[in-house]
Design a protein around this motif. Structure first.
Motif, PDB file in Angstrom:
ATOM      1  N   ASP A  47      63.657  -9.990  49.826  1.00  0.00           N
ATOM      2  CA  ASP A  47      63.987 -10.966  50.867  1.00  0.00           C
ATOM      3  C   ASP A  47      65.440 -10.818  51.321  1.00  0.00           C
ATOM      4  O   ASP A  47      65.729 -10.816  52.521  1.00  0.00           O
ATOM      5  CB  ASP A  47      63.753 -12.398  50.381  1.00  0.00           C
ATOM      6  CG  ASP A  47      62.282 -12.772  50.301  1.00  0.00           C
ATOM      7  OD1 ASP A  47      61.445 -12.071  50.913  1.00  0.00           O
ATOM      8  OD2 ASP A  47      61.977 -13.770  49.616  1.00  0.00           O
ATOM      9  N   VAL A  48      66.353 -10.698  50.358  1.00  0.00           N
ATOM     10  CA  VAL A  48      67.772 -10.529  50.695  1.00  0.00           C
ATOM     11  C   VAL A  48      67.968  -9.240  51.493  1.00  0.00           C
ATOM     12  O   VAL A  48      68.672  -9.222  52.508  1.00  0.00           O
ATOM     13  CB  VAL A  48      68.641 -10.520  49.411  1.00  0.00           C
ATOM     14  CG1 VAL A  48      70.069 -10.088  49.720  1.00  0.00           C
ATOM     15  CG2 VAL A  48      68.627 -11.884  48.746  1.00  0.00           C
ATOM     16  N   GLU A  59      62.742 -11.680  45.464  1.00  0.00           N
ATOM     17  CA  GLU A  59      63.982 -12.256  45.973  1.00  0.00           C
ATOM     18  C   GLU A  59      64.923 -11.163  46.487  1.00  0.00           C
ATOM     19  O   GLU A  59      65.580 -11.320  47.521  1.00  0.00           O
ATOM     20  CB  GLU A  59      64.682 -13.082  44.886  1.00  0.00           C
ATOM     21  CG  GLU A  59      63.928 -14.325  44.487  1.00  0.00           C
ATOM     22  CD  GLU A  59      62.765 -14.063  43.504  1.00  0.00           C
ATOM     23  OE1 GLU A  59      62.698 -12.973  42.890  1.00  0.00           O
ATOM     24  OE2 GLU A  59      61.916 -14.960  43.381  1.00  0.00           O
ATOM     25  N   LEU A  95      65.772  -7.562  53.323  1.00  0.00           N
ATOM     26  CA  LEU A  95      65.179  -7.656  54.655  1.00  0.00           C
ATOM     27  C   LEU A  95      66.047  -8.483  55.598  1.00  0.00           C
ATOM     28  O   LEU A  95      66.193  -8.142  56.774  1.00  0.00           O
ATOM     29  CB  LEU A  95      63.767  -8.239  54.571  1.00  0.00           C
ATOM     30  CG  LEU A  95      62.720  -7.328  53.941  1.00  0.00           C
ATOM     31  CD1 LEU A  95      61.417  -8.084  53.715  1.00  0.00           C
ATOM     32  CD2 LEU A  95      62.489  -6.084  54.785  1.00  0.00           C
ATOM     33  N   LYS A  96      66.641  -9.547  55.080  1.00  0.00           N
ATOM     34  CA  LYS A  96      67.547 -10.350  55.901  1.00  0.00           C
ATOM     35  C   LYS A  96      68.763  -9.527  56.303  1.00  0.00           C
ATOM     36  O   LYS A  96      69.191  -9.556  57.464  1.00  0.00           O
ATOM     37  CB  LYS A  96      67.966 -11.612  55.161  1.00  0.00           C
ATOM     38  CG  LYS A  96      66.868 -12.648  55.092  1.00  0.00           C
ATOM     39  CD  LYS A  96      67.276 -13.855  54.288  1.00  0.00           C
ATOM     40  CE  LYS A  96      66.085 -14.778  54.070  1.00  0.00           C
ATOM     41  NZ  LYS A  96      66.368 -15.853  53.131  1.00  0.00           N
ATOM     42  N   ARG A  97      69.325  -8.807  55.348  1.00  0.00           N
ATOM     43  CA  ARG A  97      70.484  -7.961  55.640  1.00  0.00           C
ATOM     44  C   ARG A  97      70.108  -6.876  56.645  1.00  0.00           C
ATOM     45  O   ARG A  97      70.869  -6.577  57.566  1.00  0.00           O
ATOM     46  CB  ARG A  97      71.000  -7.344  54.336  1.00  0.00           C
ATOM     47  CG  ARG A  97      72.100  -6.318  54.482  1.00  0.00           C
ATOM     48  CD  ARG A  97      73.492  -6.902  54.638  1.00  0.00           C
ATOM     49  NE  ARG A  97      73.908  -7.728  53.543  1.00  0.00           N
ATOM     50  CZ  ARG A  97      74.641  -7.317  52.499  1.00  0.00           C
ATOM     51  NH1 ARG A  97      74.986  -6.055  52.400  1.00  0.00           N
ATOM     52  NH2 ARG A  97      74.994  -8.182  51.575  1.00  0.00           N
ATOM     53  N   GLN A  98      68.918  -6.296  56.472  1.00  0.00           N
ATOM     54  CA  GLN A  98      68.472  -5.248  57.383  1.00  0.00           C
ATOM     55  C   GLN A  98      68.353  -5.780  58.813  1.00  0.00           C
ATOM     56  O   GLN A  98      68.736  -5.111  59.765  1.00  0.00           O
ATOM     57  CB  GLN A  98      67.136  -4.680  56.926  1.00  0.00           C
ATOM     58  CG  GLN A  98      66.638  -3.558  57.826  1.00  0.00           C
ATOM     59  CD  GLN A  98      65.220  -3.159  57.539  1.00  0.00           C
ATOM     60  OE1 GLN A  98      64.410  -3.987  57.162  1.00  0.00           O
ATOM     61  NE2 GLN A  98      64.924  -1.887  57.716  1.00  0.00           N
ATOM     62  N   SER A  99      67.837  -6.991  58.958  1.00  0.00           N
ATOM     63  CA  SER A  99      67.674  -7.558  60.297  1.00  0.00           C
ATOM     64  C   SER A  99      69.027  -7.823  60.958  1.00  0.00           C
ATOM     65  O   SER A  99      69.134  -7.796  62.188  1.00  0.00           O
ATOM     66  CB  SER A  99      66.843  -8.836  60.248  1.00  0.00           C
ATOM     67  OG  SER A  99      67.550  -9.888  59.652  1.00  0.00           O
ATOM     68  N   GLN A 100      70.053  -8.022  60.152  1.00  0.00           N
ATOM     69  CA  GLN A 100      71.391  -8.278  60.685  1.00  0.00           C
ATOM     70  C   GLN A 100      72.104  -6.988  61.072  1.00  0.00           C
ATOM     71  O   GLN A 100      72.797  -6.931  62.086  1.00  0.00           O
ATOM     72  CB  GLN A 100      72.241  -9.033  59.672  1.00  0.00           C
ATOM     73  CG  GLN A 100      71.747 -10.431  59.386  1.00  0.00           C
ATOM     74  CD  GLN A 100      72.431 -11.060  58.182  1.00  0.00           C
ATOM     75  OE1 GLN A 100      73.109 -10.400  57.408  1.00  0.00           O
ATOM     76  NE2 GLN A 100      72.227 -12.363  58.019  1.00  0.00           N
TER      77      GLN A 100
END
Length: 66
Positions: A29-30, A26, A32-37
């Motif tokens: 996942d958080v 988890e 990776l999402k932050r990294q993509s932003q």
């Protein structure tokens, strides 16, 4: 100086951290999402989120770079 393939390195480091039980799926996942932003390196994101400390990250990066 080339730092590798970016996305592939992120996956390798992320999976290594999971295998070592340093982060949870988890948390990855958080991060990776932050990294993509934000476009920052996964290590920086994990530090900002408080999932890793600097010494642990440096040890992992040292091991990962061979």
């Amino acid at each position: 100086m080339k730092q590798g393939s970016g996305h592939n390195d992120t996956r390798k480091i992320g999976h290594l951290l999971l295998e070592l039980n340093l982060i949870t799926p988890e948390q990855l996942d958080v991060a990776l999402k932050r990294q993509s932003q934000c476009g920052e390196r996964i290590g920086s994101v994990l530090l900002q989120l408080g999932y890793l400390d600097t010494d642990t990250l440096l040890d992992i990066l040292h091991q990962h770079s061979g």
